[in-house]
Scaffold this active site. Structure first.
Site, PDB file in Angstrom:
ATOM      1  NE  ARG A  41     -10.043  35.790 -26.487  1.00 24.89           N
ATOM      2  CZ  ARG A  41      -9.060  35.993 -25.607  1.00 24.89           C
ATOM      3  NH1 ARG A  41      -7.805  36.106 -26.036  1.00 24.89           N
ATOM      4  NH2 ARG A  41      -9.323  36.078 -24.320  1.00 24.89           N
ATOM      5  CE1 TYR A  80     -15.971  41.501 -50.914  1.00 23.78           C
ATOM      6  CE2 TYR A  80     -14.734  42.048 -48.950  1.00 23.78           C
ATOM      7  CZ  TYR A  80     -15.911  41.686 -49.555  1.00 23.78           C
ATOM      8  OH  TYR A  80     -17.036  41.515 -48.790  1.00 23.78           O
ATOM      9  CG  ASP A 139      -8.377  38.287 -51.467  1.00 27.43           C
ATOM     10  OD1 ASP A 139      -8.682  37.101 -51.729  1.00 27.43           O
ATOM     11  OD2 ASP A 139      -9.187  39.094 -50.962  1.00 27.43           O
ATOM     12  CE  LYS A 196     -17.324  35.691 -50.505  1.00 31.48           C
ATOM     13  NZ  LYS A 196     -16.409  36.772 -50.811  1.00 31.48           N
TER      14      LYS A 196
HETATM   15  C1  LIG Z   1     -15.915  37.890 -50.092  1.00 34.91           C
HETATM   16  C2  LIG Z   1     -14.505  38.302 -50.256  1.00 34.91           C
HETATM   17  C3  LIG Z   1     -13.760  38.729 -49.145  1.00 34.91           C
HETATM   18  C4  LIG Z   1     -14.380  38.880 -47.760  1.00 34.91           C
HETATM   19  O1  LIG Z   1     -14.602  37.641 -47.188  1.00 34.91           O
HETATM   20  P1  LIG Z   1     -15.749  37.387 -46.055  1.00 34.91           P
HETATM   21  O2  LIG Z   1     -15.612  35.929 -45.813  1.00 34.91           O
HETATM   22  O3  LIG Z   1     -17.049  37.795 -46.676  1.00 34.91           O
HETATM   23  O4  LIG Z   1     -15.407  38.220 -44.880  1.00 34.91           O
HETATM   24  C5  LIG Z   1     -12.440  39.057 -49.350  1.00 34.91           C
HETATM   25  N1  LIG Z   1     -11.866  38.972 -50.567  1.00 34.91           N
HETATM   26  C6  LIG Z   1     -12.552  38.580 -51.656  1.00 34.91           C
HETATM   27  C7  LIG Z   1     -11.865  38.520 -52.975  1.00 34.91           C
HETATM   28  C8  LIG Z   1     -13.892  38.228 -51.536  1.00 34.91           C
HETATM   29  O5  LIG Z   1     -14.570  37.854 -52.622  1.00 34.91           O
END
Ligand SMILES: *Cc1c(COP(=O)(O)O)cnc(C)c1O
Length: 406
Positions: free
Chosen positions: A67, A120, A203, A228
């Protein structure tokens, strides 16, 4: 970063195989490779072990237990940090939202988080729910309105002046935003945040470090949904925090070790494998998106289109100044939920599914998520443009939109 000793209490030889002088398309291929030697593998191995042999005192960040650490994470964490321009390794998490939760937790108890109203939706929802417990105050802003954001930040700094904890104010930036594609003035906002003593998290999921590097502009942490573009094949859920310096990394690492939102070794390995083709995918999908955006702009069924690459998009000038490309997400408003649902239903090549950033093109009416803010139009369709042939993509989406005109 060549060796992690001192920072984490253990040492992973990570040679600088990819000089900074190399360009990003080279570095995504070259970073995070094992030290070369006769008959050594070209790819790092997957380590599947929940524990590590040892008898000494277990200090913060020691390998010790699965962990706290896994050798499979290291090459990807190292590569991601270098791509973002960080001096300490990144931290992988089990999902983008786990990374976001960890970054949000950096704000002082009783502090204030200033967040885009259209960030998001999962991040917004998490922040709203935490704010309701009294953990921190949440202020939402139009992230494209620089004066509004700066004013909110100043008020937050004044309101939290009595707090003695570190990081009383956290400015959360997402740019371009998901799904409205608003573009924040990154240099101005980050400079204003630094001047007022606010902590900045960005982000960077939509842009990836190939198109935008907020740490170089002074941000404190970059977060990614690795799910993504970085992983890129819609086959893994993974997240990352990329801290700018060692003390922030230490705080995040402690949180990750205690909360346990860690990545599985196979997922981490898939993430690094996906990274190898990031430059090709970002280039091809971005080129496709530009062609499609120009054509969609002229389609009679499209009432509003947002794509920062379009010259008359409200975010175009900022994006052109602070990004090395415009990404591959387009949003169009076709007027109503019913119209949007018809368009999505008509698509044969584009896949109707949530998520984005994979090799295949996805299409989704965003308000089908009931948690999506009501300020996101009912008829808004988010297009995640993939790497297919652009003419096939156009034929499919045009035919789907034509149905609204028939
Ligand atoms: C999809 C997304 C997230 C969340 O990520 P997960 O891997 O689905 O937990 C956060 N920020 C943005 C801009 C996203 O497109």
């Amino acid at each position: 970063m060549g060796c992690r000793q001192g920072l984490q209490g253990y040492c992973v030889p990570m040679p600088e195989t990819s000089p900074r002088a190399h360009r990003p398309p080279t570095r995504v291929v070259d970073l995070g490779r094992p030290t070369r030697g006769d008959d050594t593998p070209v790819n790092p191995p997957i380590t599947v072990s929940s524990t590590y042999v040892g008898t000494g005192e277990v200090a913060s960040g020691a390998r010790a237990y699965g962990r706290y650490s896994n050798p499979t994470w290291d090459p990807f964490e190292d590569a991601l940090a270098r791509l973002e321009g960080a001096d300490v390794p990144a931290l992988l998490y089990g999902s983008g939202l786990a990374a976001i939760a960890s970054a949000l937790d950096l704000v002082a108890l009783g502090g204030t988080v200033v967040m885009p109203a259209h960030t998001y939706q999962g991040a917004l929802l998490g922040a709203q729910e935490t704010a309701r417990t009294g953990r921190f105050n949440l202020v939402t802003v139009d992230i494209a309105d620089t004066q509004e954001v700066i004013a909110a930040m100043r008020t937050a700094v004044e309101d939290t002046a009595s707090l003695t904890h570190e990081r009383p104010v956290l400015l959360w930036i997402e740019s371009p935003t998901n799904p409205m594609l608003e573009v924040a003035d990154l240099p101005t906002l980050i400079e204003a945040a630094k001047a007022s003593g606010a902590f900045v998290v960005v982000d960077n999921t939509f842009a990836t470090p190939l198109l935008q590097r907020p740490l170089e502009t002074g941000a404190d942490v970059v977060v990614h949904s690795v799910t993504k573009y970085l992983a890129g094949h819609s086959d893994v859920i993974l997240g990352a925090c990329v801290p700018a310096d060692a003390p922030i990394r230490e705080a995040l690492l402690h949180h990750r070790s205690i909360q346990g939102a860690i990545a599985g070794p196979f997922e981490a390995w898939l993430g690094l494998r996906g990274l190898r083709t990031l430059a090709l995918r970002v280039e091809r999908s971005g080129d496709n998106a530009m062609v499609l955006a120009r054509r969609l702009e002229g389609h009679p069924a499209v009432r509003v289109i947002r794509y920062p690459g379009l010259r008359n998009d409200p975010g175009h000038e900022r994006a052109a100044a602070q990004m090395d490309g415009f990404g591959a997400i387009i949003s169009i408003d076709v007027g109503s939920a019913a119209a949007a649902d018809r368009v999505v239903d008509q698509c044969r090549l584009w896949t109707p599914a949530t998520s984005l950033g994979g090799v295949e093109s996805l299409v989704e009416r965003r308000r089908r998520h009931t948690a999506e803010p009501a300020t996101v139009p009912d008829g808004l369709i988010r297009l995640s443009v993939g790497i297919e042939d652009v003419e096939d993509l156009w034929d499919d989406i045009r035919a789907a939109l034509d149905v609204l005109e028939a």
